[in-house]
Design an enzyme around this catalytic site. Structure first.
Site, PDB file in Angstrom:
ATOM      1  N   HIS A 122      -2.794   9.049   3.542  1.00  0.00           N
ATOM      2  CA  HIS A 122      -3.813   9.816   2.830  1.00  0.00           C
ATOM      3  C   HIS A 122      -4.486  10.735   3.857  1.00  0.00           C
ATOM      4  O   HIS A 122      -4.551  10.391   5.039  1.00  0.00           O
ATOM      5  CB  HIS A 122      -4.827   8.813   2.260  1.00  0.00           C
ATOM      6  CG  HIS A 122      -5.882   9.398   1.376  1.00  0.00           C
ATOM      7  ND1 HIS A 122      -7.031   9.982   1.874  1.00  0.00           N
ATOM      8  CD2 HIS A 122      -5.984   9.459   0.030  1.00  0.00           C
ATOM      9  CE1 HIS A 122      -7.784  10.375   0.861  1.00  0.00           C
ATOM     10  NE2 HIS A 122      -7.180  10.080  -0.266  1.00  0.00           N
ATOM     11  N   ASP A 199      -5.076   0.987   7.051  1.00  0.00           N
ATOM     12  CA  ASP A 199      -5.807   1.559   5.927  1.00  0.00           C
ATOM     13  C   ASP A 199      -5.492   0.703   4.695  1.00  0.00           C
ATOM     14  O   ASP A 199      -4.399   0.784   4.131  1.00  0.00           O
ATOM     15  CB  ASP A 199      -5.378   3.020   5.724  1.00  0.00           C
ATOM     16  CG  ASP A 199      -5.966   3.633   4.454  1.00  0.00           C
ATOM     17  OD1 ASP A 199      -6.606   2.901   3.663  1.00  0.00           O
ATOM     18  OD2 ASP A 199      -5.771   4.843   4.255  1.00  0.00           O
ATOM     19  N   GLN A 202      -5.499   0.769  -0.582  1.00  0.00           N
ATOM     20  CA  GLN A 202      -4.650   0.456  -1.734  1.00  0.00           C
ATOM     21  C   GLN A 202      -4.038  -0.946  -1.671  1.00  0.00           C
ATOM     22  O   GLN A 202      -3.327  -1.342  -2.594  1.00  0.00           O
ATOM     23  CB  GLN A 202      -3.517   1.498  -1.873  1.00  0.00           C
ATOM     24  CG  GLN A 202      -3.986   2.920  -2.100  1.00  0.00           C
ATOM     25  CD  GLN A 202      -4.600   3.152  -3.480  1.00  0.00           C
ATOM     26  OE1 GLN A 202      -4.512   2.321  -4.385  1.00  0.00           O
ATOM     27  NE2 GLN A 202      -5.249   4.292  -3.654  1.00  0.00           N
ATOM     28  N   LYS A 225     -12.342   0.760  -5.310  1.00  0.00           N
ATOM     29  CA  LYS A 225     -10.975   0.491  -5.789  1.00  0.00           C
ATOM     30  C   LYS A 225     -10.758  -0.994  -6.093  1.00  0.00           C
ATOM     31  O   LYS A 225      -9.725  -1.382  -6.619  1.00  0.00           O
ATOM     32  CB  LYS A 225      -9.952   0.986  -4.763  1.00  0.00           C
ATOM     33  CG  LYS A 225      -9.979   2.517  -4.588  1.00  0.00           C
ATOM     34  CD  LYS A 225      -8.830   2.986  -3.743  1.00  0.00           C
ATOM     35  CE  LYS A 225      -9.054   4.332  -3.086  1.00  0.00           C
ATOM     36  NZ  LYS A 225      -8.816   5.467  -3.969  1.00  0.00           N
ATOM     37  N   CYS A 363      -4.089  13.882  -2.216  1.00  0.00           N
ATOM     38  CA  CYS A 363      -4.603  13.888  -0.830  1.00  0.00           C
ATOM     39  C   CYS A 363      -3.549  13.413   0.149  1.00  0.00           C
ATOM     40  O   CYS A 363      -3.851  12.674   1.109  1.00  0.00           O
ATOM     41  CB  CYS A 363      -5.868  13.045  -0.692  1.00  0.00           C
ATOM     42  SG  CYS A 363      -7.227  13.653  -1.675  1.00  0.00           S
TER      43      CYS A 363
HETATM   44  N1  7TS Z   1      -6.611   5.778   2.015  1.00  0.00           N
HETATM   45  C1  7TS Z   1      -5.860   5.598   0.912  1.00  0.00           C
HETATM   46  C2  7TS Z   1      -4.520   4.952   1.029  1.00  0.00           C
HETATM   47  C3  7TS Z   1      -6.352   6.016  -0.327  1.00  0.00           C
HETATM   48  O1  7TS Z   1      -5.607   5.834  -1.418  1.00  0.00           O
HETATM   49  C4  7TS Z   1      -7.628   6.623  -0.409  1.00  0.00           C
HETATM   50  C5  7TS Z   1      -8.163   7.147  -1.699  1.00  0.00           C
HETATM   51  C6  7TS Z   1      -8.367   6.750   0.769  1.00  0.00           C
HETATM   52  C7  7TS Z   1      -7.813   6.330   1.956  1.00  0.00           C
HETATM   53  C8  7TS Z   1      -9.739   7.309   0.792  1.00  0.00           C
HETATM   54  O2  7TS Z   1     -10.623   6.432   0.180  1.00  0.00           O
HETATM   55  P1  7TS Z   1     -12.143   6.834  -0.095  1.00  0.00           P
HETATM   56  O3  7TS Z   1     -12.650   5.724  -0.944  1.00  0.00           O
HETATM   57  O4  7TS Z   1     -12.821   6.904   1.230  1.00  0.00           O
HETATM   58  O5  7TS Z   1     -12.102   8.150  -0.792  1.00  0.00           O
HETATM   59  N2  7TS Z   1      -7.168   7.493  -2.647  1.00  0.00           N
HETATM   60  C9  7TS Z   1      -7.349   8.182  -3.770  1.00  0.00           C
HETATM   61  C10 7TS Z   1      -6.307   8.454  -4.671  1.00  0.00           C
HETATM   62  O6  7TS Z   1      -5.150   8.079  -4.535  1.00  0.00           O
HETATM   63  N3  7TS Z   1      -6.786   9.190  -5.689  1.00  0.00           N
HETATM   64  O7  7TS Z   1      -8.099   9.380  -5.487  1.00  0.00           O
HETATM   65  C11 7TS Z   1      -8.455   8.768  -4.309  1.00  0.00           C
END
Ligand code: 7TS
Length: 404
Positions: A122, A199, A202, A225, A363
């Site tokens: 990401h 990370d 997910q 999430k 992203c």
């Molecule tokens: N890393 C992964 C693997 C992610 O899927 C996401 C967010 C992030 C980092 C960033 O997380 P945040 O909570 O700091 O924004 N992924 C997604 C997505 O797949 N669609 O919207 C956000």
């Protein structure tokens, strides 16, 4: 077996119509919905004991501080950290990675050094490393993946050199659904004394995570999430490494003593938590984790695996549909393309039927480039999704394909 009817009733948002159809929410990789107990926990905080933490000499502040720290303990147990000192509360995954890049990274990465990431990161696990590497005259190297969307381990091994200062890799891809063999990557990295950040944005929602067993040096995830509120997340770090790292932001909470000449910093974990934190959302994260534990991570994983298999099989029968991401080990995230229909148009047509999926580059633009595409459509399933919802989506896609 999960009591799906009961679980669905726990999520009030699901009980509504969108564009005249019952909502089918299949955008859980972006953010999951919140059970009533989490919404109640937020309300209870603001109605009953809103006050600042770690500094009040009154009853409400004591209660807020206690509840806030209860979340730290719940997170420690959720990921099996060895102590609460290793649990830093952040705004989310993105902030947690930036914290490590700006502290550990700025301290340890020198000119000519290298940071290794993977092709399926990401943007939040790419850009912070690019920024610190640019500042230091260092380089970001990238583990290649195969056409199924799996890291090619032998190629990763070739990237490791005495210049490698850190490896930062995603546990589960938000686009491909691939579950990476992070234990193997960590073992290899540690043979060369290189720390590894995982990370977990997910992985945390889908299956049991044990940071001690994994032996990662850092693990990051977002509350929103895992059925918790937005604006809240976690950085786990091994105590010995966190102790050596300089603070990230300066201000209140993170200090021991301040004079105009010199400031001494607070102990872990507070050294990394400057300013008034996101108190209400942090407290409600514990409620979300309790909710997940009550259902059971293994039960959630089993249900979602069934949905993944069911949807993957149904997609095989849709003409011109191609799944992007066919790794052997996946979570319930399916990216796909339909020949002749732009993902964005597909998303709009499904939305018209009350079906929420995500479309675009998710992203992960470098990953899109790897597959030579601009974006995908993505359906991602959570504990409350059902086979009937998948049937509805599949039926709608069949009709759309027949029309175009
Ligand atoms: N890393 C992964 C693997 C992610 O899927 C996401 C967010 C992030 C980092 C960033 O997380 P945040 O909570 O700091 O924004 N992924 C997604 C997505 O797949 N669609 O919207 C956000």
């Amino acid at each position: 077996m999960l009591d799906l009817e009961k679980i669905r009733k726990d999520f009030p948002i699901l009980n509504q119509e969108v564009n005249g159809f019952p909502l089918i929410y299949l955008d859980n990789a972006a953010t999951s919905q919140k059970p009533q107990v989490v919404i109640d926990a937020l309300n209870e905080y603001y109605i009953g004991y809103n006050s600042n933490v770690h500094r009040g000499a009154h009853t409400l502040a004591d209660k807020a501080t206690g509840k806030f720290e209860d979340t730290r303990t719940a997170v420690k147990e959720f990921i099996n950290a060895s102590s609460t000192e290793e649990v830093i509360l952040t705004k989310g995954t993105t902030e947690a990675i930036n914290l490590v890049a700006n502290t550990y990274g700025r301290q340890n990465i020198k000119e000519g050094d290298e940071v290794i990431i993977s092709t399926m990161e990401h943007h939040s696990n790419i850009v912070p490393w690019q920024m610190i590497c640019e500042e230091k005259g260092a380089k970001v190297k990238v583990m290649p993946i195969n056409d199924n969307g799996e890291i090619i381990f032998e190629e990763f091994q070739k990237l490791i050199s005495p210049k490698t200062k850190l490896i930062s890799v995603v546990h589960v891809s938000n686009v491909l659904g691939t579950i990476n063999d992070v234990e193997k990557i960590i073992e290899e990295a540690h043979r060369h004394n290189i720390p590894v950040l995982i990370d977990g944005a997910q992985s945390s929602p889908h299956f049991n995570v044990d940071v001690q067993k994994m032996d990662c040096d850092f693990y990051v995830f977002s509350s929103h999430k895992v059925y918790g509120p937005t604006g809240m997340g976690v950085l786990y770090g091994k105590k010995a490494i966190l102790e050596e790292m300089p603070p990230f932001l300066g201000g209140g909470e993170m200090i021991k003593e301040v004079t105009f000449e010199k400031t001494t910093f607070n102990d872990l974990p507070f050294k990394f938590e400057a300013g008034t934190p996101n108190i209400g959302d942090t407290i409600a994260l514990k409620t979300a984790l309790d909710y997940v534990n009550e259902i059971g991570k293994d039960n959630i994983a089993r249900h979602e695996e069934e949905l993944l298999e069911y949807c993957t099989a149904a997609f095989q029968d849709i003409k011109r549909l191609k799944i992007i991401g066919t790794a052997k080990k996946k979570v319930s995230v399916i990216s796909f393309l339909i020949d002749g229909i732009h993902p964005f148009d597909l998303g709009m047509m499904l939305d018209a039927k009350g079906i929420a999926i995500r479309t675009g580059h998710h992203c992960a633009q470098p990953l899109m480039n790897r597959f030579g595409i601009d974006g995908t459509a993505r359906a991602s399933f959570a504990v409350y999704n059902t086979k009937e919802e998948i049937d509805q989506m599949v039926e709608s896609i069949h009709k759309i394909v027949a029309r175009f």
